[in-house]
Scaffold this motif. Structure first.
Motif, PDB file in Angstrom:
ATOM      1  N   ASP A 269      -3.749 -36.008 -22.222  1.00 50.25           N
ATOM      2  CA  ASP A 269      -3.437 -35.173 -23.607  1.00 50.25           C
ATOM      3  C   ASP A 269      -4.835 -34.527 -23.850  1.00 50.25           C
ATOM      4  O   ASP A 269      -4.594 -33.488 -24.611  1.00 50.25           O
ATOM      5  CB  ASP A 269      -2.778 -35.874 -24.667  1.00 50.25           C
ATOM      6  CG  ASP A 269      -3.296 -37.207 -24.684  1.00 50.25           C
ATOM      7  OD1 ASP A 269      -4.432 -37.438 -24.263  1.00 50.25           O
ATOM      8  OD2 ASP A 269      -2.871 -38.047 -25.455  1.00 50.25           O
ATOM      9  N   LYS A 270      -5.934 -34.694 -23.217  1.00 49.06           N
ATOM     10  CA  LYS A 270      -7.176 -33.910 -23.709  1.00 49.06           C
ATOM     11  C   LYS A 270      -7.566 -32.911 -22.403  1.00 49.06           C
ATOM     12  O   LYS A 270      -8.674 -32.640 -22.328  1.00 49.06           O
ATOM     13  CB  LYS A 270      -8.189 -34.838 -24.152  1.00 49.06           C
ATOM     14  CG  LYS A 270      -7.914 -35.574 -25.509  1.00 49.06           C
ATOM     15  CD  LYS A 270      -9.361 -36.588 -25.853  1.00 49.06           C
ATOM     16  CE  LYS A 270      -8.972 -37.228 -27.214  1.00 49.06           C
ATOM     17  NZ  LYS A 270      -9.824 -37.734 -27.712  1.00 49.06           N
ATOM     18  N   ASP A 271      -6.605 -32.758 -21.672  1.00 44.50           N
ATOM     19  CA  ASP A 271      -7.162 -31.886 -20.569  1.00 44.50           C
ATOM     20  C   ASP A 271      -8.041 -32.383 -19.761  1.00 44.50           C
ATOM     21  O   ASP A 271      -8.890 -31.607 -18.781  1.00 44.50           O
ATOM     22  CB  ASP A 271      -7.291 -30.458 -20.685  1.00 44.50           C
ATOM     23  CG  ASP A 271      -5.959 -29.836 -21.473  1.00 44.50           C
ATOM     24  OD1 ASP A 271      -5.005 -30.291 -20.992  1.00 44.50           O
ATOM     25  OD2 ASP A 271      -6.050 -28.761 -22.083  1.00 44.50           O
TER      26      ASP A 271
END
Length: 415
Positions: A269-271
């Motif tokens: 979810d933080k790429d």
């Protein structure tokens, strides 16, 4: 003086008359007739050339030249009535034109040619080649069968010689007839839509070749599906999550070859990206990796490089560690963190990463320090050689939880 001049002129006249007589002389060669008029023969048969002369000739030779080479022969001494030359076997076994010249003192008396035909009735041998030995399923690939039939003396058989080709795949056996051209015959065996093994053989004049084979491998993979599974969904940094594909096939329904590399790409979810790989067994690829150490949501997609991709699968991890205590001592230079307790109040496994970032009171970064847990706890000591006395902002991060403290190093807690 006059006598001397007359003598010299006499010698010159005598020399010129001798030279004119020598130039006027002519060599007469004996008359020789060909008795055995051979125009055709079969490879391996004995061949002899017989001549008849009107006089005895001692230095007569016969030159033979064909694909094997060239040789100068003497007549058979046992033959008295005629001049007989026996052609060596090495020359009579080579099919093709054979040229001869009858020579006397390097002068050609007669010359001629006879043809030697292949000796297929005696025996036929087959040299066969098949390749490539692997093809890809579909209608675009093929292996070439090349057949070179020869007679008993290794002469290529004549153009137009029939050759029977047979090839087998699964329950089907096909047969066809081709002909030699320029000494060999060939046939392109097309790949099939299904993977498997194709067997081929050839037959010529009752002689069969050895069995040859090519393997039909599956075509490139097509898109497929994946799934994710684990014993639980807590981000404990210890449990293993498994990614598994369904049976990967090509466009014709063939299961891809064992060992096909599948790359599983994970996006959090933080790429940030990470990946793990697996290889297929019976078309199924499986890969594993550890759970994260903090709550996260992963998007997983798999790829067969340059060929196929999977759907995107999501997996959400819940936080296993809700909180942890921090204790300062020894003038705030000694920091004890923990114990860290997981989702069932058990101590976490060793190795959880903890990071301490230190800033001055103006917000400028000073330094950082990292350590890992052991037996559920960890310790950091800020020695005087590492950090000078003063007031600092300390940020401790572990298991996705960040705690911030303002401390007076070598003093009491400020906040």
């Amino acid at each position: 003086m006059r006598i001397r001049i007359v003598f010299i002129l006499s010698l010159i006249l005598i020399g010129c008359s001798d030279k004119q007589e020598e130039q006027a002389s002519k060599v007469v060669y004996p008359k020789v007739d060909l008795v055995s008029n051979i125009t055709n023969s079969i490879a391996g048969e004995a061949i002899s050339l017989t001549f008849k002369a009107d006089t005895d000739i001692n230095n007569i030779k016969l030159q033979i030249k064909n694909a094997f080479g060239s040789v100068l022969l003497s007549p058979d001494a046992s033959k008295k009535e005629n001049i007989v030359f026996q052609i060596p076997k090495n020359y009579t076994r080579v099919a093709g034109p054979c040229r001869w010249q009858l020579l006397v003192d390097n002068h050609t008396l007669q010359k001629g040619t006879f043809d030697i035909a292949t000796n297929a009735p005696k025996a036929t041998y087959i040299e066969s080649y098949f390749g490539p030995r692997s093809v890809t399923a579909g209608n675009n690939d093929f292996s070439m069968l090349t057949i070179a039939p020869t007679d008993a003396y290794d002469n290529p058989l004549d153009d137009g010689t029939p050759v029977t080709v047979k090839y087998q795949f699964q329950d089907n056996i096909d047969e066809l007839q081709i002909e030699t051209e320029s000494f060999f015959a060939f046939y392109n065996v097309r790949s099939t839509l299904k993977s498997g093994r194709i067997l081929v053989t050839a037959e010529c004049n009752g002689t069969s070749s050895k069995e040859l084979a090519t393997i039909v491998y599956p075509d490139n993979a097509v898109n497929f599906s994946i799934s994710s599974s684990s014993a639980h969904n807590y981000a404990d940094g210890n449990q293993i999550i498994t990614f598994k594909s369904d049976v990967i096939k090509d466009q014709y329904g063939n299961i891809v070859t064992n060992g096909t590399l599948v790359t599983f790409v994970i996006k959090n979810d933080k790429d940030a990206y990470l990946y793990t790989i697996g290889t297929t067994i019976n078309g199924v690829a499986e890969a594993k990796t550890l759970h994260p150490d903090k709550a996260a949501t992963w998007e997983i997609q798999a790829f067969v490089t340059g060929a196929a991709e999977s759907n995107t699968d999501n997996f959400t991890f819940k936080a296993a560690i809700k909180d942890y205590p921090v204790h300062f001592s020894k003038g705030n230079r000694n920091i004890d963190v923990g114990p860290f307790e997981s989702f069932m109040k058990q101590l976490i496994p060793d190795g959880l990463l903890l990071q301490l970032d230190i800033y001055d009171m103006n917000g400028a970064f000073v330094t950082s320090k990292k350590t890992t847990t052991k037996n559920g706890v960890c310790n950091i000591y800020l020695g005087e050689y590492f950090l000078a006395a003063g007031k600092y902002n300390l940020k401790i991060s572990a298991a996705g939880i960040t705690k911030e403290f303002i401390k007076d190093i070598d003093g009491d807690t400020v906040e």
